[in-house]
Design an enzyme around this catalytic site. Structure first.
Site, PDB file in Angstrom:
ATOM      1  N   LYS A 240       3.043 -17.004  30.177  1.00  0.00           N
ATOM      2  CA  LYS A 240       1.575 -17.103  30.220  1.00  0.00           C
ATOM      3  C   LYS A 240       1.118 -18.436  29.637  1.00  0.00           C
ATOM      4  O   LYS A 240      -0.066 -18.737  29.577  1.00  0.00           O
ATOM      5  CB  LYS A 240       0.931 -15.965  29.409  1.00  0.00           C
TER       6      LYS A 240
ATOM      7  N   LYS B 265       1.567 -19.157  26.478  1.00  0.00           N
ATOM      8  CA  LYS B 265       1.120 -18.862  25.117  1.00  0.00           C
ATOM      9  C   LYS B 265       2.313 -18.947  24.163  1.00  0.00           C
ATOM     10  O   LYS B 265       3.398 -18.459  24.460  1.00  0.00           O
ATOM     11  CB  LYS B 265       0.576 -17.425  25.037  1.00  0.00           C
TER      12      LYS B 265
HETATM   13  N1  C2G Z   1     -10.010  -9.634  23.388  1.00  0.00           N
HETATM   14  C1  C2G Z   1     -11.342  -9.322  23.130  1.00  0.00           C
HETATM   15  N2  C2G Z   1     -12.066 -10.116  22.304  1.00  0.00           N
HETATM   16  C2  C2G Z   1     -11.495 -11.208  21.720  1.00  0.00           C
HETATM   17  C3  C2G Z   1     -10.133 -11.528  21.971  1.00  0.00           C
HETATM   18  C4  C2G Z   1      -9.401 -10.714  22.824  1.00  0.00           C
HETATM   19  O1  C2G Z   1     -11.884  -8.333  23.667  1.00  0.00           O
HETATM   20  N3  C2G Z   1     -12.255 -11.985  20.896  1.00  0.00           N
HETATM   21  C5  C2G Z   1      -9.259  -8.742  24.287  1.00  0.00           C
HETATM   22  C6  C2G Z   1      -8.743  -9.427  25.551  1.00  0.00           C
HETATM   23  O2  C2G Z   1      -9.755  -9.433  26.554  1.00  0.00           O
HETATM   24  C7  C2G Z   1      -7.563  -8.516  25.929  1.00  0.00           C
HETATM   25  C8  C2G Z   1      -7.058  -8.022  24.563  1.00  0.00           C
HETATM   26  O3  C2G Z   1      -8.108  -8.268  23.604  1.00  0.00           O
HETATM   27  O4  C2G Z   1      -8.034  -7.395  26.681  1.00  0.00           O
HETATM   28  C9  C2G Z   1      -5.813  -8.743  24.117  1.00  0.00           C
HETATM   29  O5  C2G Z   1      -6.091 -10.135  24.135  1.00  0.00           O
HETATM   30  P1  C2G Z   1      -4.827 -11.152  24.083  1.00  0.00           P
HETATM   31  O6  C2G Z   1      -3.917 -10.741  22.999  1.00  0.00           O
HETATM   32  O7  C2G Z   1      -5.386 -12.552  24.121  1.00  0.00           O
HETATM   33  O8  C2G Z   1      -4.096 -10.803  25.461  1.00  0.00           O
HETATM   34  P2  C2G Z   1      -3.797 -11.791  26.681  1.00  0.00           P
HETATM   35  O9  C2G Z   1      -2.970 -12.922  26.214  1.00  0.00           O
HETATM   36  O10 C2G Z   1      -5.097 -12.014  27.337  1.00  0.00           O
HETATM   37  O11 C2G Z   1      -2.808 -10.903  27.565  1.00  0.00           O
HETATM   38  O12 C2G Z   1      -1.268  -8.666  31.410  1.00  0.00           O
HETATM   39  C10 C2G Z   1      -2.408  -8.902  30.605  1.00  0.00           C
HETATM   40  C11 C2G Z   1      -2.079  -9.877  29.497  1.00  0.00           C
HETATM   41  O13 C2G Z   1      -0.936  -9.436  28.786  1.00  0.00           O
HETATM   42  C12 C2G Z   1      -3.253 -10.051  28.553  1.00  0.00           C
END
Ligand code: C2G
Length: 137
Positions: free
Chosen positions: A44, A46
């Site tokens: 991703k 990351k």
């Molecule tokens: N999130 C949120 N508010 C934030 C940060 C994150 O609502 N301030 C939500 C994101 O929208 C997501 C969840 O928390 O639904 C996890 O965020 P991340 O750990 O950044 O996940 P991500 O890297 O977006 O991975 O297949 C899907 C991916 O694995 C999602």
């Protein structure tokens, strides 16, 4: 018994994650989280501060979460929805529309993103307050 399925890296577990999982727990009896593996996060683009085992165990310690498993790739969601017999698939709104193809299997919902907080912002804040460090990854 309703089951909600969600995914994420959940690195540097913060209030945005807590608020989202708390709202998910109001929507379903069980919240199941696919926690991104370190290898999948690399795909991703990351780089997590915390390794998978720590991120998964922190999620397991969260009272809103019923079960945590590893997310290894983009394509496993459809079989996961079936395996866990999920009634809902839910993500934060920054993913709005990205997983609508699952709507033949279950309800697909996107909840508003918690503004002002993110793993990246937290990393920057630590760096800003710790002179001499620099951002990598
Ligand atoms: N999130 C949120 N508010 C934030 C940060 C994150 O609502 N301030 C939500 C994101 O929208 C997501 C969840 O928390 O639904 C996890 O965020 P991340 O750990 O950044 O996940 P991500 O890297 O977006 O991975 O297949 C899907 C991916 O694995 C999602």
């Amino acid at each position: 018994m309703t089951t909600l399925l969600t995914y994420g890296a959940f690195d540097l577990f913060h209030i945005g994650h807590v608020k989202l999982l708390s709202r998910f727990a109001e929507m379903a009896d069980e919240v199941i989280v696919g926690c991104s593996s370190d290898e999948f996060n690399a795909l991703k683009g990351k780089t997590c501060i915390m390794p998978y085992e720590d991120r998964a165990n922190i999620l397991r310690a969260c009272r809103f979460v019923s079960h945590v498993f590893a997310e290894h790739n983009w394509g496993q969601k459809r079989s996961d929805v079936i395996e866990f017999n999920a009634d809902m698939f839910a993500m934060g709104a920054d993913w709005e529309g990205k997983f609508d193809e699952l709507s033949d299997l279950c309800d697909v919902v996107y909840l508003s993103h918690t503004e002002g907080v993110s793993t990246t912002k937290l990393k920057r804040r630590v760096l800003h307050r710790t002179p001499g460090l620099r951002m990598v990854g």
